[in-house]
Motif scaffolding. Structure first.
Motif: not given
Ligand code: ADP
Ligand code: MG
Length: 690
Positions: A597-607
């Motif tokens: 963490p923290p997880l950016s919105a972009l990283a969250r989407e990639r995962l």
């Protein structure tokens, strides 16, 4: 092209030697150059924004009255001008470079129109080095957007705007200027070139301002179309040029191919067979093959390449196999030795680290006609002289640039024959993008994985649950499975990456005393790397802690668990490649993406994308959407494809029409095609004339 197009700029009113010199620094010599010197962006001075409504980071025009002027010399000269407007808010204008006259020009009560990017500072909004002009209460606003051009020292925006207007006045009519046939232009719903140029340089009052600012105006689309078309034509011409040269005629020997296939522990998939058929036809045609084989990670490209190399040796020409990393090249070496040596082929190894006597021996073998030469970039070095290179195979092509491909090809040019080229990539790129990036190549797709593979199950877990992951590895290894633990770092530093891997290696050794663990990173000696890889392959090591050196190509079918640390830092293409190291055997495989963490919105989407799909094609499309084409196709490659107005993501859908237009122009109006290429690409791009 018309006479106006080639008229020198010094013919324009007000262009003396100094300005002509500055213009030539921008590569602007002729009227035509100026027509295609397009605005980078626009300033909207058609409206006034109240200071109260300014937004941080956004450019705006403000009309305000000077309240106070302050000159300071703390570390360097500084001029602060405070202004306020009817919204009764204040704004600070800040200057670090200014003349005395300029400073004295600001007097309280003076009314200004100010344009610039607002930033939120401690004392409210400020604009650093705004553009400004004195106005009266009734000075009319601009009625059109103001273009902002790429500029250089010695020539300012106002001069460029003035010159652009003069140049536009000399624009010939479309019959002369526009190379697109009318029918095609209408079919693509595009305005004429003259109209497009007039709109982008001097947007009329009626222009759709929002569209122009968003770069989606039809005038911009028209120019983007022409630019893509110019690149397409450039690449096609390169292709034609190559294809016009003779190449060795390679017909495979049926008996030897049978022997090769019989010795394999598996049968080729249908897709592999089909692609091999494409290659066989190319090789036998007497013209240089230019083929890209695209196939998802694990689809089995290597064996297809080896069969092509075998065919080359049947025809008594040499094959060079180039891979982007030493680890991958070594793996190819072992596969090729394994498959080809029993058939009597001589396989030679050449990497950068091969030096001294070993290098001299390798070079001598290559010059003496060894059948297959495998290595890294080192293959392209001077001093590497092939006896008769007939086939150049480049693996993981996206890691190389177009010019590197050409360099390897040139190795085999002996004035009469050009080698065949086979390039392979596991980075599936959407078709429209492939059309733009690989217009000079024929494409074959291995669209099927070998049977018996089970899709990799992917989960994403926070670093806080590291203990659970370690336990999972313990269980997997106890069951006889093998695992990878990959430690990527954001910095492009092999040293730091190696350190992180070392630290994780030590941690895991403490946590998993019963598991035999290996460490692999780019700073190790090739021999040590090799012995670790061998031990892992042989199952002596159960867990391999590694840096991203294992990203491409590494193949150990028994490994079925992949842990990727700091997964939030990696792009989709890289995650997909790394995950592709597992799921190669029959065992159900899994991939654990560990995030901090923290997880950016972009990283969250990639995962999320990684959890949802194993389909490299879908992932590439998502990647294109999230990151843009530069990184999808490979930075080096797009470095050579620097577009001025086109944007491969936004304009992807016009690619089929661009390809059609390229066909038409090359066939019906080759001079116009040439004119288009020199208009947009000039002489700067190697592939346009190679
Ligand atoms: P990639 O396309 O990613 O380069 P590889 O060529 O490394 O894939 O192949 C992945 C693995 O699949 C290798 O172990 C290879 O030997 C194996 N393989 C290739 N073709 C087949 C097939 N037709 N059937 C079964 N296994 C295959
Ligand atoms: Mg491969």
């Amino acid at each position: 092209m018309s006479d106006a197009a080639s008229r020198p700029l010094k013919d324009l009113r007000g262009v003396g030697p100094a300005i002509a010199e500055a213009l030539s620094r921008l590569s602007l010599q002729t009227l035509s150059d100026l027509w295609f010197h397009l605005p980078l962006r626009y300033e909207d001075r058609t409206r006034i924004t109240p200071i109260r409504d300014l937004r941080h980071g956004e450019s705006a025009q403000v009309e305000a009255v000077v309240d106070a002027v302050e000159r300071g010399f703390r570390f360097r000269p500084m001029l602060r001008v405070t202004v306020s407007d009817d919204s009764r808010s204040t704004l600070t204008l800040r200057f670090f470079h200014f003349s005395k006259a300029q400073a004295e020009g600001f007097v309280p009560g003076l009314r200004l129109r100010i344009y610039g990017e607002a930033r939120e500072a401690a004392g409210g909004f400020e604009i650093v080095h705004p553009r400004y002009q004195r106005v009266q209460l009734d000075t009319p606003l601009d009625s059109a957007l103001t273009p902002v051009y790429p500029a250089t020292e010695g020539i300012g925006q106002s001069t460029l705007i003035r010159l652009a207007k003069l140049a536009l006045a000399a624009l010939p009519d479309d019959a002369e200027l526009d190379v697109l046939p009318e029918a095609l232009r209408r079919m693509a719903h595009l305005p004429s070139l003259g109209e497009a140029l007039r709109v982008v340089h001097a947007p009329p009052n009626s222009t759709d301002v929002a569209a122009l600012l968003a770069r989606s105006h039809p005038a911009q689309q028209r120019l983007a179309f022409d630019e893509l078309l110019a690149h397409q034509i450039g690449m096609r011409k390169l292709r034609r040029h190559l294809r016009a040269m003779p190449a060795p005629i390679i017909k495979y020997d049926r008996k030897r191919r049978r022997a090769f296939l019989d010795a394999l522990p598996f049968a080729l998939t249908k897709a592999q067979g089909r692609v091999l058929g494409d290659i066989d036809r190319d090789l036998a045609a007497g013209k240089p093959m230019l083929r890209l084989v695209q196939g998802d990670v694990g689809s089995g490209k290597t064996v297809v390449a080896a069969l092509a190399a075998l065919a080359a040796s049947d025809a008594h020409v040499q094959t060079a196999v180039m891979a982007p990393t030493e680890l991958l090249a070594e793996q190819h070496l072992r596969n090729f030795l394994n498959w080809c040596e029993p058939l009597g082929l001589r396989v030679v190894w050449l990497a950068g680290k091969v030096t001294g006597k070993a290098r001299a021996k390798a070079l001598a073998d290559i010059a003496a006609g060894a059948d297959i030469v495998i290595g890294t970039h080192a293959l392209m070095q001077e001093g590497v002289v092939f006896a008769n290179l007939g086939l150049a195979i480049i693996d993981e092509q996206h890691r190389f640039g177009v010019h590197q491909r050409l360099a390897l090809r040139n190795k085999g040019r002996d004035g009469t024959r050009t080698p065949h080229q086979l390039v392979m990539t596991a980075t599936p790129i959407p078709r429209t993008l492939a059309m733009a990036a690989y217009a000079d190549l024929d494409v074959s797709v291995i669209d099927e994985l070998p049977p018996g593979r089970t899709p990799v199950q992917t989960v994403a877990v926070s670093d806080a649950r590291r203990d659970e992951i370690v336990e999972r590895i313990r269980v997997a290894c106890a069951e006889g499975r093998q695992a990878y633990w990959v430690c990527p770092l954001i910095e492009e530093s092999e040293q730091l990456e190696a350190k992180a891997a070392q630290a994780t290696y030590e941690d895991l050794q403490g946590a998993l005393p019963d598991v035999r663990i290996g460490l692999l990173h780019g700073r190790m000696k090739p021999r040590d790397k090799q012995s670790v890889m061998d031990a892992f392959k042989a199952g002596e090591l159960r867990l391999l802690v590694a840096t991203t050196v294992i990203e491409v190509g590494v193949d150990v079918p028994n490994a079925s668990l992949m842990v990727i640390d700091n997964a939030e830092r990696l792009g989709l293409a890289q995650l997909h490649q790394l995950r592709g190291r597992v799921g190669r055997g029959a065992a159900a495989s899994s991939c654990v993406l560990v995030w901090q963490p923290p997880l950016s919105a972009l990283a969250r989407e990639r995962l999320a994308v990684m959890r949802e799909t194993n389909d490299g094609f879908r992932i590439a499309e998502k990647d294109l959407e999230l990151r843009g084409p530069g990184e999808v196709v490979g930075t080096r490659q797009t470095g050579e494809m620097n577009f001025r107005v086109a944007d491969l993501v936004r304009d992807a859908e016009v690619m089929p029409k661009v390809a059609q237009a390229a066909d038409w122009l090359l066939e019906h109006d080759p001079r116009a095609a040439d004119a288009l290429v020199s208009r947009w690409i000039g002489q700067a791009v190697e592939y346009a004339q190679a």
